[in-house]
Write an enzyme that holds these catalytic residues in place. Structure first.
Site, short mmCIF file in Angstrom:
data_model
loop_
_atom_site.label_atom_id
_atom_site.label_comp_id
_atom_site.label_asym_id
_atom_site.label_seq_id
_atom_site.Cartn_x
_atom_site.Cartn_y
_atom_site.Cartn_z
N GLU A 47 41.29 47.88 79.09
CA GLU A 47 41.77 46.56 79.53
C GLU A 47 43.06 46.55 79.48
O GLU A 47 43.80 46.73 78.75
CB GLU A 47 41.18 45.67 78.53
CG GLU A 47 41.12 44.25 78.97
CD GLU A 47 40.76 43.09 77.68
OE1 GLU A 47 40.18 43.68 76.77
OE2 GLU A 47 40.96 41.97 78.23
N LYS A 86 45.90 46.24 70.07
CA LYS A 86 46.64 45.76 70.77
C LYS A 86 47.39 44.24 70.55
O LYS A 86 48.18 43.96 70.67
CB LYS A 86 46.00 45.67 72.19
CG LYS A 86 46.05 47.04 72.93
CD LYS A 86 45.60 46.99 74.37
CE LYS A 86 44.11 46.98 74.33
NZ LYS A 86 43.43 47.48 75.63
N ARG A 125 35.96 54.87 65.97
CA ARG A 125 37.65 54.84 66.68
C ARG A 125 38.61 55.56 65.63
O ARG A 125 38.33 55.76 64.29
CB ARG A 125 37.95 53.52 66.88
CG ARG A 125 37.91 52.35 65.61
CD ARG A 125 38.49 50.98 66.01
NE ARG A 125 37.96 50.47 67.31
CZ ARG A 125 38.75 50.08 68.15
NH1 ARG A 125 40.04 49.96 68.26
NH2 ARG A 125 38.10 49.67 69.56
P1 ATP Z 1 42.24 47.35 70.77
O1 ATP Z 1 41.24 47.06 70.00
O2 ATP Z 1 43.38 48.36 70.21
O3 ATP Z 1 42.89 46.13 71.57
P2 ATP Z 1 40.20 47.94 72.72
O4 ATP Z 1 39.21 48.79 72.41
O5 ATP Z 1 40.35 46.45 73.07
O6 ATP Z 1 41.48 48.34 71.82
P3 ATP Z 1 40.40 48.89 75.54
O7 ATP Z 1 41.46 48.81 76.59
O8 ATP Z 1 39.04 48.07 75.60
O9 ATP Z 1 41.01 48.54 74.00
O10 ATP Z 1 40.13 50.30 75.26
C1 ATP Z 1 39.71 51.34 76.24
C2 ATP Z 1 38.88 52.27 75.87
O11 ATP Z 1 39.73 53.30 74.44
C3 ATP Z 1 37.63 51.85 75.05
O12 ATP Z 1 36.53 52.82 75.49
C4 ATP Z 1 37.87 51.95 73.61
O13 ATP Z 1 36.55 52.03 72.96
C5 ATP Z 1 38.89 53.09 73.49
N1 ATP Z 1 39.46 52.83 72.17
C6 ATP Z 1 40.47 51.71 71.76
N2 ATP Z 1 40.79 51.73 70.43
C7 ATP Z 1 40.36 53.07 70.06
C8 ATP Z 1 40.61 53.71 69.03
N3 ATP Z 1 41.48 53.20 67.96
N4 ATP Z 1 39.97 55.01 68.77
C9 ATP Z 1 39.17 55.43 69.88
N5 ATP Z 1 39.21 54.99 71.02
C10 ATP Z 1 39.49 53.82 71.15
MG MG Z 2 39.01 45.62 74.35
#
Ligand code: ATP
Ligand code: MG
Length: 558
Positions: free
Chosen positions: A36, A271, A261
């Site tokens: 995102e 983020k 994760r």
């Molecule tokens: P955050 O919680 O840091 O805001 P998010 O999951 O909202 O992260 P996205 O941009 O939606 O961020 O994530 C893109 C991809 O990266 C998704 O498939 C998500 O599952 C993966 N991802 C995000 N954070 C992690 C993590 N700590 N470990 C592994 N994969 C991750």
């Molecule tokens: Mg997200």
């Protein structure tokens, strides 16, 4: 990607192997990385990137880069550009498959109309708080909305008017009609569309209704022909909904697979929290070298191969755990030790005058660039009458265990000569300058009579050295889990995480390096040239010290 470690088998690869055996996807493997664009990528995303692109390449499949840009209020072009740069820098290639969820808004809308026509979606007038209240709890069933049984015609009309902008934000939503008593809360008539009169970075003002993640994500995967939709564990409870939407629409149906994760000690990884650090001025932007962002790590000097190796090492599992930051640092050291040329630089200069050399003495020593890599060759390093050494490498009155320079003592000046301190010049109690003698027969660093010295120190020639600002970094937080502590996580920021050293002196060859080049300063650690460097203004980041603490951390944990 060269001699990196082979990734082991894991439950995701086993699932793919099984699909290959049963022919579920005709042997195809097609993954995607779906960020995102609401922030910069961090090391957790790197894990997901390495997994998705890594699996695609191992199975000779494909991996798409898809921006999950369904929320116009938090998303920005700057983030899109940074994400593209970061994934590319990590070494991955999506070829011509760069997609945006917003490209599919039209198709998603049409599929939603299909569900309405099947009687499986309805327009609800309840406000967000009431919808949430009506959802019930894990132990009590939800309640049906009084608007749940609107006719198909009424729903089609209302949805069209939502789309046309006749209502205000929050006035109405489109919901799937599933089961308000379902044990899985995600199945209790989830919201598919909400009204948001907001400008979208890609579609502008074309839409004032925006799809929710659960509705959008499976459709995007389906449209792109994804085979394995790999996501993090918190989506496990959403899988029944992912499956429900695709089954009800009767469209191509990928397999969602969840993994744990990545969490790292001494940092935060959401983020939202990282944005707080940036906005609050706790760090100098998203690419501050102390940030766990990919752009921060790049600026800090982490090689992309070290990050990939780290991601391979930690593997994938179904259970959440926290990885020691020291393992990431170990991967960085390992790679930098192998690939970085070595130079000499002095953080805290103390002048040395060699009394038995003429004023204009200049001797260019041949020095090996990297003992780990003979192909890195040699360079010339000037030795002269006036030198600088590290202030902490001298003690006027040394304790027993201090073997470096002291009055009357001989040490080796690395790659140069054996040098003895003969006198100490002081000013107001502070040591200002050392008077020393070289043994002219020790050129290269060894005495002809084979006598031993106990210590080797680094140095630079005063008249040849370049001035540099060197930035030293330490952990961003003082505690392993800043989010697990009482109060605000920002209370646990490490006040010593950045130390700026001005007036450092470095050997002239460093002036020929470019932004992003990585190297070792003998005895001080691994470094890189910071992008703030301008003509005549050399700024160097310490990536990491030489001392590997991973073995110690491992011992503590057994
Ligand atoms: P955050 O919680 O840091 O805001 P998010 O999951 O909202 O992260 P996205 O941009 O939606 O961020 O994530 C893109 C991809 O990266 C998704 O498939 C998500 O599952 C993966 N991802 C995000 N954070 C992690 C993590 N700590 N470990 C592994 N994969 C991750
Ligand atoms: Mg997200």
């Amino acid at each position: 990607m060269g001699d990196e470690e082979k990734t082991g088998r894991d439950f995701i690869r086993e699932i793919i192997d099984e699909h290959d055996r049963t022919g579920r996807f005709q042997g195809r493997v097609h993954t995607r990385f779906p960020p995102e664009p609401n922030g910069y990528l961090h090391i957790g995303h790197a894990k997901s990137i390495c997994l998705n692109f890594g699996i695609a390449s191992e199975y000779r499949g494909k991996c798409n880069l898809r921006f999950d840009d369904t929320n116009p209020t938090k998303e920005e072009e700057e983030y899109v550009n940074s994400i593209i740069e970061d994934v590319r820098w990590l070494g991955f290639d999506w070829e011509d498959r760069l997609f945006f969820s917003s490209d599919y808004f039209g198709m998603m809308h049409d599929r939603a109309v299909d569900l309405i026509k099947k009687g499986e979606a309805y327009v609800d007038d309840l406000d967000a708080a009431t919808i949430s209240e009506y959802r019930g709890t894990l132990t009590t069933p939800g309640r049906e909305s009084p608007y749940r049984n609107r006719t198909v015609e009424e729903n089609l009309d209302l949805f069209a008017r939502m789309r046309a902008g006749e209502f205000n934000d929050g006035d109405k939503v489109l919901r799937a009609k599933i089961d308000m008593g379902h044990p899985n809360m995600n199945m209790r008539d989830p919201v598919m569309y909400r009204i948001l009169h907001a400008r979208h970075h890609n579609t502008g003002d074309e839409w004032c209704i925006y799809p929710m993640y659960d509705w959008a994500h499976g459709l995007e995967d389906s449209i792109e022909g994804i085979t394995h939709s790999i996501c993090t564990l918190e989506f496990e409870n959403h899988r029944p909904l992912y499956d429900w939407f695709l089954d009800e629409l009767g469209v191509y149906h990928p397999q969602q697979i969840e993994f744990a994760r990545l969490n790292l000690t001494f940092t935060v990884m959401s983020k939202r929290k990282l944005l707080e650090l940036v906005k609050g001025g706790y760090v100098n932007g998203w690419d501050d070298p102390r940030m766990p962002t990919i752009s921060g790590m790049r600026r800090r000097g982490y090689p992309p191969s070290a990050i990939r190796n780290f991601c391979g090492r930690i593997g994938v599992a179904k259970i959440n755990s926290t990885i020691a930051l020291e393992l990431l640092e170990h991967s960085v050291r390992e790679e930098m030790n192998r690939s970085c040329p070595r130079y000499m630089g002095v953080l805290d200069p103390l002048k040395v005058v060699i009394e038995n050399l003429p004023d204009d003495h200049e001797d260019w020593m041949d020095v090996i660039n990297n003992p780990e890599d003979p192909s890195a060759g040699t360079r010339k390093v000037p030795f002269a009458k006036e030198l600088y050494i590290e202030r902490e490498d001298f003690m006027e009155d040394p304790p027993k265990k201090f073997f470096r320079l002291a009055p009357g003592r001989e040490v080796r000046f690395r790659n140069a000569y054996l040098v003895t301190c003969t006198d100490v010049m002081k000013e107001g109690g502070e040591v200002k300058e050392l008077i020393c003698r070289v043994d002219p027969d020790s050129r290269g660093g060894d005495a002809p009579d084979g006598r031993k010295v106990r210590s080797t120190i680094h140095w630079v020639s005063a008249k040849h050295a370049l001035d540099a600002e060197i930035r030293l970094y330490d952990k961003l937080f003082t505690v392993e889990d800043p989010m697990g502590e009482e109060g605000e996580f920002t209370e646990y920021l490490n006040p010593g995480s950045l130390v700026v050293k001005k007036g450092c002196r470095v050997e002239p060859a460093v002036g020929g390096l470019n932004t992003g080049d990585r190297f070792q300063f003998e005895r001080l650690g691994y470094f890189t040239i910071d992008p703030d460097t301008k003509e005549g203004d050399l700024i160097v980041n310490r990536t990491i010290t030489l001392k590997d603490t991973w073995a110690k951390v491992q011992q503590q944990n057994v």
